[in-house]
Design a protein around this motif. Sequence first.
Motif, PDB file in Angstrom:
ATOM      1  N   GLU A  54       0.829  -1.218   0.000  1.00  0.00           N
ATOM      2  CA  GLU A  54       0.000   0.000   0.000  1.00  0.00           C
ATOM      3  C   GLU A  54       0.857   1.258   0.000  1.00  0.00           C
ATOM      4  O   GLU A  54       0.521   2.240  -0.657  1.00  0.00           O
ATOM      5  CB  GLU A  54      -0.982  -0.001   1.171  1.00  0.00           C
ATOM      6  N   LYS A  59       1.526   6.520  -6.944  1.00  0.00           N
ATOM      7  CA  LYS A  59       0.515   7.555  -7.185  1.00  0.00           C
ATOM      8  C   LYS A  59       1.175   8.929  -7.296  1.00  0.00           C
ATOM      9  O   LYS A  59       0.806   9.727  -8.159  1.00  0.00           O
ATOM     10  CB  LYS A  59      -0.496   7.606  -6.048  1.00  0.00           C
ATOM     11  N   LYS A 110       2.391   1.635  -3.417  1.00  0.00           N
ATOM     12  CA  LYS A 110       1.384   2.128  -4.350  1.00  0.00           C
ATOM     13  C   LYS A 110       1.166   3.634  -4.153  1.00  0.00           C
ATOM     14  O   LYS A 110       0.910   4.353  -5.123  1.00  0.00           O
ATOM     15  CB  LYS A 110       0.080   1.353  -4.184  1.00  0.00           C
ATOM     16  N   GLN A 111       1.307   4.131  -2.931  1.00  0.00           N
ATOM     17  CA  GLN A 111       1.206   5.568  -2.687  1.00  0.00           C
ATOM     18  C   GLN A 111       2.360   6.302  -3.373  1.00  0.00           C
ATOM     19  O   GLN A 111       2.166   7.370  -3.950  1.00  0.00           O
ATOM     20  CB  GLN A 111       1.211   5.879  -1.191  1.00  0.00           C
ATOM     21  N   GLU A 149     -11.034  -1.162  -6.930  1.00  0.00           N
ATOM     22  CA  GLU A 149     -11.487   0.037  -6.222  1.00  0.00           C
ATOM     23  C   GLU A 149     -10.715   1.278  -6.655  1.00  0.00           C
ATOM     24  O   GLU A 149     -11.121   2.395  -6.356  1.00  0.00           O
ATOM     25  CB  GLU A 149     -11.328  -0.165  -4.708  1.00  0.00           C
ATOM     26  N   ASP A 150      -9.594   1.098  -7.324  1.00  0.00           N
ATOM     27  CA  ASP A 150      -8.745   2.218  -7.728  1.00  0.00           C
ATOM     28  C   ASP A 150      -8.477   2.105  -9.224  1.00  0.00           C
ATOM     29  O   ASP A 150      -7.823   1.165  -9.679  1.00  0.00           O
ATOM     30  CB  ASP A 150      -7.431   2.174  -6.944  1.00  0.00           C
ATOM     31  N   ASP A 172      -6.456   3.488 -11.159  1.00  0.00           N
ATOM     32  CA  ASP A 172      -5.050   3.420 -11.565  1.00  0.00           C
ATOM     33  C   ASP A 172      -4.512   1.994 -11.557  1.00  0.00           C
ATOM     34  O   ASP A 172      -3.587   1.677 -12.301  1.00  0.00           O
ATOM     35  CB  ASP A 172      -4.173   4.292 -10.660  1.00  0.00           C
ATOM     36  N   TRP A 173      -5.077   1.154 -10.724  1.00  0.00           N
ATOM     37  CA  TRP A 173      -4.577  -0.220 -10.600  1.00  0.00           C
ATOM     38  C   TRP A 173      -5.594  -1.252 -11.087  1.00  0.00           C
ATOM     39  O   TRP A 173      -5.501  -2.430 -10.780  1.00  0.00           O
ATOM     40  CB  TRP A 173      -4.164  -0.522  -9.158  1.00  0.00           C
ATOM     41  N   SER A 174      -6.566  -0.818 -11.861  1.00  0.00           N
ATOM     42  CA  SER A 174      -7.588  -1.701 -12.419  1.00  0.00           C
ATOM     43  C   SER A 174      -7.207  -2.068 -13.854  1.00  0.00           C
ATOM     44  O   SER A 174      -7.092  -1.178 -14.704  1.00  0.00           O
ATOM     45  CB  SER A 174      -8.946  -1.003 -12.412  1.00  0.00           C
ATOM     46  N   ASP A 223      -6.598  -3.858  -8.459  1.00  0.00           N
ATOM     47  CA  ASP A 223      -7.411  -3.246  -7.419  1.00  0.00           C
ATOM     48  C   ASP A 223      -8.577  -2.560  -8.120  1.00  0.00           C
ATOM     49  O   ASP A 223      -8.425  -1.470  -8.670  1.00  0.00           O
ATOM     50  CB  ASP A 223      -6.579  -2.237  -6.629  1.00  0.00           C
TER      51      ASP A 223
END
Length: 148
Positions: A53, A60, A56-57, A100-101, A103-105, A98
């Motif tokens: 996580e 971002k 991933k931040q 839910e996001d 950027d990571w879908s 992910d």
Amino acid sequence: MNAHTDHEDSGCDLSTWTLERLQSFAAEAHGPELETVRIVAQGHAYFADGPPEVRKQWAKVSLQANQRLHGDSSWDRARAAQQNSMLRMWVIDEFGPDEEDADWSPEAFAITRKSTHQAGAGSGRPHASAVADRTRSTAFARTCGGQV
């Protein structure tokens, strides 16, 4: 205090900054400062020992800097798209999708890639390999003190 003076006054290498400090700096940074932020944040995403996580931040921050960095030329748009694509693919591959996001879908990524490809068809945009070559050349020149 602006991003430029904060960077100069600190005398620090941005790669040693915390995520929060780099995010704050990036919010005010422009031009070459944003490219430095993008590279540093991407490096933390790739090589940090932190949990997924947090990495991933960092990714971002790199994506956000890259989004603000690009100009209006076809080369700038192609470079930004390639940088984003490579980082997004790596994060999805490394940490899994992910939904839910965006950027990571993988689904959102596929839609973005398709629309980018369609928008670039016949527009005179450089091929991704040409962007990669120019990006490497520019990075090499900066590293070696050469002119860009």
